[in-house]
Scaffold this motif. Structure first.
Motif, PDB file in Angstrom:
ATOM      1  N   MET A   1       0.831  -1.205   0.000  1.00 23.37           N
ATOM      2  CA  MET A   1       0.000   0.000   0.000  1.00 23.37           C
ATOM      3  C   MET A   1       0.873   1.266   0.000  1.00 23.37           C
ATOM      4  O   MET A   1       0.635   2.205  -0.722  1.00 23.37           O
ATOM      5  N   PHE A   2       1.957   1.190   0.806  1.00 26.75           N
ATOM      6  CA  PHE A   2       2.819   2.371   0.893  1.00 26.75           C
ATOM      7  C   PHE A   2       3.522   2.640  -0.433  1.00 26.75           C
ATOM      8  O   PHE A   2       3.737   3.786  -0.805  1.00 26.75           O
ATOM      9  N   PRO A  14       8.969   8.084   4.720  1.00 19.68           N
ATOM     10  CA  PRO A  14      10.175   7.827   5.501  1.00 19.68           C
ATOM     11  C   PRO A  14      10.184   6.413   6.059  1.00 19.68           C
ATOM     12  O   PRO A  14       9.140   5.790   6.187  1.00 19.68           O
ATOM     13  N   LYS A  15      11.366   5.999   6.380  1.00 17.75           N
ATOM     14  CA  LYS A  15      11.495   4.641   6.897  1.00 17.75           C
ATOM     15  C   LYS A  15      10.954   4.550   8.332  1.00 17.75           C
ATOM     16  O   LYS A  15      10.844   3.488   8.897  1.00 17.75           O
ATOM     17  N   ASN A  16      10.642   5.690   8.881  1.00 16.00           N
ATOM     18  CA  ASN A  16      10.139   5.771  10.248  1.00 16.00           C
ATOM     19  C   ASN A  16       8.846   4.968  10.409  1.00 16.00           C
ATOM     20  O   ASN A  16       7.830   5.287   9.794  1.00 16.00           O
ATOM     21  N   ASN A  17       8.901   3.934  11.247  1.00 19.68           N
ATOM     22  CA  ASN A  17       7.742   3.068  11.426  1.00 19.68           C
ATOM     23  C   ASN A  17       6.570   3.786  12.060  1.00 19.68           C
ATOM     24  O   ASN A  17       5.422   3.500  11.760  1.00 19.68           O
ATOM     25  N   LEU A  18       6.873   4.705  12.987  1.00 18.36           N
ATOM     26  CA  LEU A  18       5.795   5.417  13.670  1.00 18.36           C
ATOM     27  C   LEU A  18       4.954   6.211  12.674  1.00 18.36           C
ATOM     28  O   LEU A  18       3.734   6.267  12.765  1.00 18.36           O
ATOM     29  N   ARG A  20       4.529   5.459   9.558  1.00 17.37           N
ATOM     30  CA  ARG A  20       3.711   4.487   8.811  1.00 17.37           C
ATOM     31  C   ARG A  20       2.490   4.081   9.625  1.00 17.37           C
ATOM     32  O   ARG A  20       1.388   3.976   9.100  1.00 17.37           O
ATOM     33  N   ILE A  21       2.722   3.890  10.914  1.00 15.82           N
ATOM     34  CA  ILE A  21       1.588   3.524  11.780  1.00 15.82           C
ATOM     35  C   ILE A  21       0.564   4.661  11.773  1.00 15.82           C
ATOM     36  O   ILE A  21      -0.640   4.435  11.649  1.00 15.82           O
ATOM     37  N   GLY A  22       1.085   5.883  11.881  1.00 19.37           N
ATOM     38  CA  GLY A  22       0.190   7.048  11.886  1.00 19.37           C
ATOM     39  C   GLY A  22      -0.658   7.103  10.638  1.00 19.37           C
ATOM     40  O   GLY A  22      -1.882   7.279  10.692  1.00 19.37           O
ATOM     41  N   LEU A  23       0.011   6.921   9.488  1.00 23.91           N
ATOM     42  CA  LEU A  23      -0.708   6.961   8.213  1.00 23.91           C
ATOM     43  C   LEU A  23      -1.751   5.845   8.149  1.00 23.91           C
ATOM     44  O   LEU A  23      -2.889   6.058   7.706  1.00 23.91           O
ATOM     45  N   SER A  24      -1.366   4.671   8.645  1.00 20.82           N
ATOM     46  CA  SER A  24      -2.310   3.538   8.624  1.00 20.82           C
ATOM     47  C   SER A  24      -3.533   3.858   9.462  1.00 20.82           C
ATOM     48  O   SER A  24      -4.670   3.607   9.053  1.00 20.82           O
ATOM     49  N   VAL A  25      -3.284   4.397  10.651  1.00 20.43           N
ATOM     50  CA  VAL A  25      -4.406   4.690  11.558  1.00 20.43           C
ATOM     51  C   VAL A  25      -5.336   5.720  10.923  1.00 20.43           C
ATOM     52  O   VAL A  25      -6.564   5.558  10.917  1.00 20.43           O
ATOM     53  N   VAL A  26      -4.737   6.773  10.359  1.00 20.19           N
ATOM     54  CA  VAL A  26      -5.551   7.833   9.751  1.00 20.19           C
ATOM     55  C   VAL A  26      -6.364   7.263   8.591  1.00 20.19           C
ATOM     56  O   VAL A  26      -7.575   7.510   8.477  1.00 20.19           O
ATOM     57  N   LEU A  27      -5.681   6.476   7.737  1.00 21.71           N
ATOM     58  CA  LEU A  27      -6.404   5.889   6.590  1.00 21.71           C
ATOM     59  C   LEU A  27      -7.519   4.959   7.066  1.00 21.71           C
ATOM     60  O   LEU A  27      -8.619   4.964   6.528  1.00 21.71           O
ATOM     61  N   ASN A 268      -1.092  12.858  14.720  1.00 22.13           N
ATOM     62  CA  ASN A 268       0.155  13.403  15.255  1.00 22.13           C
ATOM     63  C   ASN A 268       1.364  12.667  14.695  1.00 22.13           C
ATOM     64  O   ASN A 268       2.354  13.285  14.298  1.00 22.13           O
ATOM     65  N   LEU A 269       1.277  11.341  14.625  1.00 21.72           N
ATOM     66  CA  LEU A 269       2.399  10.576  14.058  1.00 21.72           C
ATOM     67  C   LEU A 269       2.611  10.934  12.592  1.00 21.72           C
ATOM     68  O   LEU A 269       3.734  11.112  12.132  1.00 21.72           O
ATOM     69  N   LEU A 270       1.497  11.069  11.876  1.00 21.75           N
ATOM     70  CA  LEU A 270       1.595  11.414  10.455  1.00 21.75           C
ATOM     71  C   LEU A 270       2.227  12.797  10.285  1.00 21.75           C
ATOM     72  O   LEU A 270       3.116  12.989   9.445  1.00 21.75           O
ATOM     73  N   GLY A 271       1.794  13.722  11.092  1.00 21.98           N
ATOM     74  CA  GLY A 271       2.347  15.085  11.034  1.00 21.98           C
ATOM     75  C   GLY A 271       3.833  15.084  11.311  1.00 21.98           C
ATOM     76  O   GLY A 271       4.613  15.740  10.609  1.00 21.98           O
ATOM     77  N   GLU A 272       4.218  14.319  12.335  1.00 21.59           N
ATOM     78  CA  GLU A 272       5.639  14.228  12.675  1.00 21.59           C
ATOM     79  C   GLU A 272       6.430  13.666  11.492  1.00 21.59           C
ATOM     80  O   GLU A 272       7.519  14.128  11.159  1.00 21.59           O
ATOM     81  N   GLY A 273       5.858  12.660  10.843  1.00 22.40           N
ATOM     82  CA  GLY A 273       6.518  12.026   9.705  1.00 22.40           C
ATOM     83  C   GLY A 273       6.692  13.011   8.562  1.00 22.40           C
ATOM     84  O   GLY A 273       7.777  13.110   7.970  1.00 22.40           O
TER      85      GLY A 273
END
Lengths: 285, 511
Positions: A1-2, A14-18, A20-27, A268-273
C-alpha cells in the motif's frame, strides 16, 4: 500500500515506522468513516430491548442507553469528527495563510498590527475562547455544527498566520521574488503565485498535526454539551452520554474514547513524519 | 511532698487512661449524629430584592407556611395557618379565621395584618395568583376578595407561585408591600440566618415552631448550596460535598436526572420518590400544519410506545397510558382512558399525507428530556414521520416556543400537588400564551367548568369530562408520569414528604 502511495504522490515515505503507523491509523479511520453506510447499521435506530447491552457479535461495541448500536454510532461519529475537523482545518489554513502572508510580505504597520492581534490571540487559552463563543452562538442562533466550526476557526487561524508570516519573511528576500518584482509583477501575483505555494510544505505539516488537536477540541466541546447535538453521533458527545453509566456500561465511554485517542495519535504521528520529510528536503536543498 | 517514680508513673498512667476514656466517650456522643444537613439545590433561593420572587421550594415550605394546603388524595383544601373559613358572595369572597398564638421566628405574633401585608405583595404586582384585595376584619380574621367565583381562588392561596405568610419586618420599609426583601421571616420550622446570593443559604430551627408542635429539632443547621448544573449536583452528592439532593419541585428544568437514579441507588445512595400530578408530554403546535389536523395528532399518540420511554428511567417513572394525569388525580381513574400503541394505525394515517419535515424542539439543559426526545423522534420516524430534532439552549428554546417556530416540543403539565389546579388554568384556559398546551372551544369550556366548581363531587364529574374531551381531540401526547425525588447519602434519616415536598424538621444525619 505504501508503495502505491509513494508512486502516486511522488513523495518518499520515511522509513520511520511510527509515521507508517500514523498513516495507517488515519487511513483506517477515514475508510471507516467513508464506508460507514456499508459497514454499520442505522446509528439512530433505537431498540429499548437492547438497552445498555454489553459488546456481543450482534453489537460489537455494545448498545447505548436507547439500545442503539454503539459500533455504528462510533463509526458515523468518525465521519462527523473528521468532516468537521478537516473543514475547520481548511478554513483556518486559508484565513491564517492569507493574513500571515500579507503581514510578512508587506511588513511595516500592517505587520505590527497583525502581529499584535496574533499575540493577543496566543495569550488566551484557545479552549476557553471556544467554549465562550460556542455558548454565545448557541444562545443566539441555537445549536448547529456551524457554531463549532466558527468558534474553533476563530482561534485556530492564528498558528497558521504565525508560521506563514515567518516563512514569508525569509521567502521575500529570495532572488526569485526580486526577479518577479523586477519584471513588474503585482504584489497579489507574487503572494499567490510564488510566496504561498512555496510556504505550503510546513503549513501542510501544521495542518496535519492540527487535525488531531481539532478532533480533541470538538470532542471536548461535545463532552461539555456545547458541540454537535444529539442525535447526531459525535465522539465527545458519545463520551458525555456514557459518563452516567461508567460503572454499569463502561463500553459507552470506552469505545468513543478509544477512537478519539487513536485518531489524535494517528494524525500526530503522520504530522511528525511529514515534518521529517520536509526537514530532510530542506537539508538536502 | 516528694513524688516517687512509682507515683509519677501511677498518676500519669491514670491521667492518660482518663483522657483516653473521656475522648472515647466524647467521640461516642459526638459522632452519633452530625448537626448540619447540607442540601444541593439547583436554584438560588432569591432571599433579597423582590419578595414576590423568592424561590418556589425551600423558602416556601421550610420558612413560610400558608393559610391552607391542598390534599390531592381527598381533593380537599385543608387548614394550615387558617383555622376555618367561610365562602361568601358565591365564592368571590373568602373570610379566614386565623389560628391564635402562632409566632414568627422573631417572636412576633402572626396576625391578620401580616396576612394582608403578604398578599398585598402579590396584589400590587398584579401577580397571576393574587386576589383582587385583602381586608383585615380583626386581628385574627381576614377576607380575600376575588374577581371570579371559582374554586381556583383556594388554589391560588396555597400555590407555590404565590407566597406563604411572612412578617412585615421581612421588607424595608417595614410593612410596605412594594418594599425590598431584606430578611425572610416566617412561621415555618426553619429561619434564615445567612444568605449569600447564588452560593448558599444557612437555616436554623425556628424554636417557636418546634415548641408549638412539640417536636425536637435534630439538626442545628440546614445549609442549601446552589449547584445549577445537574451533573455537578450528582457529583457533589457522590463526593460527600452535600448530603441530599432535592428537586426544584416546581418542576420544569432543575431536578436530579431520573436517568441517574438507578446508578445512585446501586452505589448505596437512598432514593425517595413520591408520585405527583405531573406529566411529561409532547405538545403539538396545533395552530399550524400538520398538527392542526386531529388525525395527525392521533397518529402521534398511536406511534408513541410509552413503556419504552419509561424504560429510559429504569421504572422510576410510570408510562402515561391512562390519560393526561396519573390515576390518583381526581377523576382520572374514573375517566377510564387508555392510550393505544398502534404504529400500524399511525402509519395508515400518515401515509395519506404529505407533511414534510417536522421540527421537534427540546431544552438541552435536561439530559432526561434529550433522551426522551431522541426516542420519540425514532418512534415517529418508524411510522413515516420525518422528524428533525433540535436540542436547544433554554433561551433559544423559549424563543422558539414563544414565536411558535416548531411543530412538536417536549413539555410538562401539572406539577406538585399544590400546583395541580393552577396548572390546569395555566395550560388550558385563555388567554393565549406560549405556555398553553392546548385550547379548543370544547376543551377550554370543560377546563373552565372544572376550576369554577366548588362542589367536590360535581367537580370530579367535570374533571372526567375535561380529561375525555382532551383525549378525544388528542390535544397532547402524554409520555410519562413524573415523580418528585430526593437522593440522599445512606446516613441521612428522617426526610419525609408532606404533600409533594420533602420536609426536614425531623431529619438527622448519622455520623
Amino acid at each position: 500500500m505504501f508503495k502505491v502511495i509513494e508512486i502516486f504522490r511522488g513523495i518518499e515515505i520515511p522509513k520511520n515506522n511510527l509515521c507508517r503507523i500514523g498513516l495507517s491509523v488515519v487511513l483506517f479511520i477515514i475508510l471507516l468513516g467513508s464506508f460507514a453506510p456499508l459497514i454499520a447499521k442505522d446509528p439512530y435506530e433505537t431498540n429499548m430491548a437492547k438497552r445498555l447491552e454489553s459488546p456481543s457479535s450482534e453489537h460489537f461495541f455494545g448498545a447505548d442507553q436507547l439500545g442503539r448500536d454503539l459500533f455504528s454510532r462510533v463509526i458515523y461519529g468518525a465521519r462527523t469528527s473528521l468532516i468537521v475537523a478537516i473543514t475547520i482545518s481548511a478554513f483556518s489554513m486559508g484565513i491564517g495563510c492569507l493574513i500571515g502572508a500579507v503581514s510578512g510580505y508587506f511588513g511595516g504597520i500592517i505587520d505590527d498590527v497583525i502581529g499584535r492581534i496574533i499575540d493577543v490571540f496566543l495569550s488566551i487559552p484557545e479552549i476557553v475562547v471556544n467554549i465562550a463563543l460556542v455558548g454565545v452562538f448557541c444562545t443566539i442562533y441555537g445549536s448547529s455544527t456551524w457554531n463549532v466550526i466558527l468558534a474553533v476557526v476563530f482561534t485556530n487561524w492564528v498558528s497558521y498566520a504565525r508560521i506563514t508570516r515567518g516563512i514569508v519573511l525569509s521567502l521575500k528576500e529570495r532572488e526569485f521574488i526580486f526577479c518577479s518584482k523586477a519584471i513588474g509583477a503585482k504584489s497579489s501575483w507574487i503572494l499567490f503565485k510564488h510566496i504561498i505555494p512555496n510556504a505550503l510544505g510546513p503549513i501542510i505539516v501544521l495542518a496535519t498535526l492540527n487535525v488531531g488537536n481539532i478532533i480533541l477540541t470538538i470532542a471536548s466541546l461535545g463532552f461539555l454539551g456545547l458541540g454537535i447535538q444529539p442525535p447526531t453521533p459525535e465522539w465527545g458527545q458519545l463520551l458525555n452520554s456514557g459518563k452516567n453509566y461508567i460503572a454499569t456500561a463502561p463500553w459507552i465511554t470506552f469505545f468513543p474514547g478509544l477512537f478519539i485517542a487513536l485518531s489524535v495519535f494517528g494524525f500526530n504521528l503522520l504530522g511528525e513524519g511529514l515534518r521529517d520529510i520536509l526537514e530532510r528536503r530542506r537539508i538536502y536543498e | 511532698m516528694r513524688l516517687t517514680r512509682r507515683d509519677f508513673v501511677k498518676y500519669t498512667g491514670f491521667g492518660a487512661a482518663s483522657l483516653l476514656g473521656m475522648s472515647f466517650l466524647g467521640c461516642m456522643t459526638k459522632e452519633t449524629t452530625k448537626d448540619t444537613l447540607i442540601i444541593g439545590y439547583a436554584e438560588d433561593l432569591k432571599l433579597r430584592g423582590d419578595p414576590a420572587k423568592i424561590d418556589r421550594s425551600i423558602p416556601k415550605f421550610c420558612v413560610l407556611e400558608r393559610l391552607i394546603e391542598y390534599d390531592l388524595s381527598s381533593d380537599d383544601f385543608v387548614p394550615s395557618l387558617a383555622k376555618k373559613w367561610d365562602v361568601e358572595s358565591g365564592g368571590k369572597r373568602i373570610v379566614f379565621e386565623l389560628k391564635k398564638g402562632i409566632l414568627f421566628s422573631d417572636g412576633a405574633e402572626m396576625d391578620a395584618n401580616a396576612v394582608k401585608f403578604t398578599y398585598d405583595i402579590l396584589v400590587v404586582r398584579k401577580h397571576s395568583v393574587a386576589p383582587r384585595s385583602v381586608e383585615v376584619i380583626d386581628d385574627h380574621t381576614v377576607a380575600f376578595n376575588f374577581d371570579e367565583a371559582w374554586v381556583l381562588n383556594f388554589a391560588k392561596l396555597q400555590d407555590v407561585h404565590g407566597l406563604g405568610v411572612m412578617s412585615p419586618k421581612s421588607v424595608k420599609p417595614e410593612g410596605d408591600p412594594n418594599g425590598t426583601l431584606v430578611d425572610l421571616i416566617g412561621t415555618g420550622p426553619f429561619k434564615v440566618v445567612e444568605y449569600v446570593e447564588n452560593q448558599y443559604t444557612v437555616l436554623e430551627p425556628n424554636r417557636y415552631w418546634f415548641e408549638q408542635t412539640g417536636l425536637e429539632p435534630k439538626i442545628k443547621k440546614l445549609i442549601v448550596k446552589v449547584i445549577p448544573d445537574e451533573d455537578t449536583r450528582v457529583l457533589a452528592l457522590r463526593s460527600g460535598e452535600v448530603d441530599v439532593l432535592i428537586d426544584n419541585y416546581h418542576g420544569g428544568y432543575d431536578y436530579t436526572p431520573r436517568n441517574q437514579l438507578s446508578a445512585l441507588k446501586k452505589d448505596g445512595f437512598k432514593i425517595l420518590t413520591k408520585n405527583i400530578p405531573y406529566t411529561w408530554i409532547v405538545v403539538f403546535n396545533y395552530r399550524k400544519e400538520p398538527f392542526n389536523d386531529i388525525e395527525m395528532r392521533r397518529a402521534v399518540n398511536y406511534a408513541i410506545n410509552r413503556d419504552e420511554i419509561a424504560k429510559i428511567f429504569d421504572g422510576w417513572v410510570r408510562p402515561a397510558w391512562n390519560g393526561m394525569f396519573p390515576p390518583e388525580v381526581p377523576g382520572m381513574a374514573e375517566a377510564n382512558i387508555r392510550y393505544e400503541y398502534n404504529p400500524e394505525k399511525a402509519k395508515e394515517i400518515v401515509n395519506g399525507k404529505d407533511v414534510g419535515e417536522i421540527t421537534l424542539i427540546v431544552n438541552k439543559s435536561q439530559s432526561d428530556q434529550i433522551l426522551v426526545a431522541q426516542l420519540v423522534q425514532q418512534q415517529l420516524k418508524n411510522v413515516g414521520l420525518n422528524i428533525k430534532l433540535e436540542t436547544l439552549e433554554k433561551g433559544v428554546y423559549k424563543q422558539k416556543r414563544n414565536s411558535g417556530d416548531y411543530n412538536l416540543r417536549i413539555y410538562y403539565i401539572g406539577g406538585s400537588e399544590r400546583t395541580f389546579y393552577m396548572r390546569i388554568f395555566w395550560r388550558f384556559l385563555p388567554p393565549e400564551k406560549p405556555w398553553k398546551v392546548y385550547m379548543s372551544d370544547n376543551v377550554t369550556e370543560k377546563a373552565i367548568a372544572v376550576v369554577k366548581e366548588f362542589d367536590k363531587t360535581k367537580r370530579r364529574q367535570k374533571f372526567i369530562e375535561f380529561y375525555k374531551a382532551l383525549y378525544e381531540e388528542a390535544g397532547v401526547a402524554p409520555l410519562y408520569y413524573e415523580v418528585v425525588a430526593v437522593a440522599e447519602k445512606p446516613n441521612v434519616e428522617g426526610i419525609k414528604f408532606e404533600y409533594s415536598e420533602p420536609r426536614f424538621y425531623s431529619t438527622y444525619v448519622k455520623a
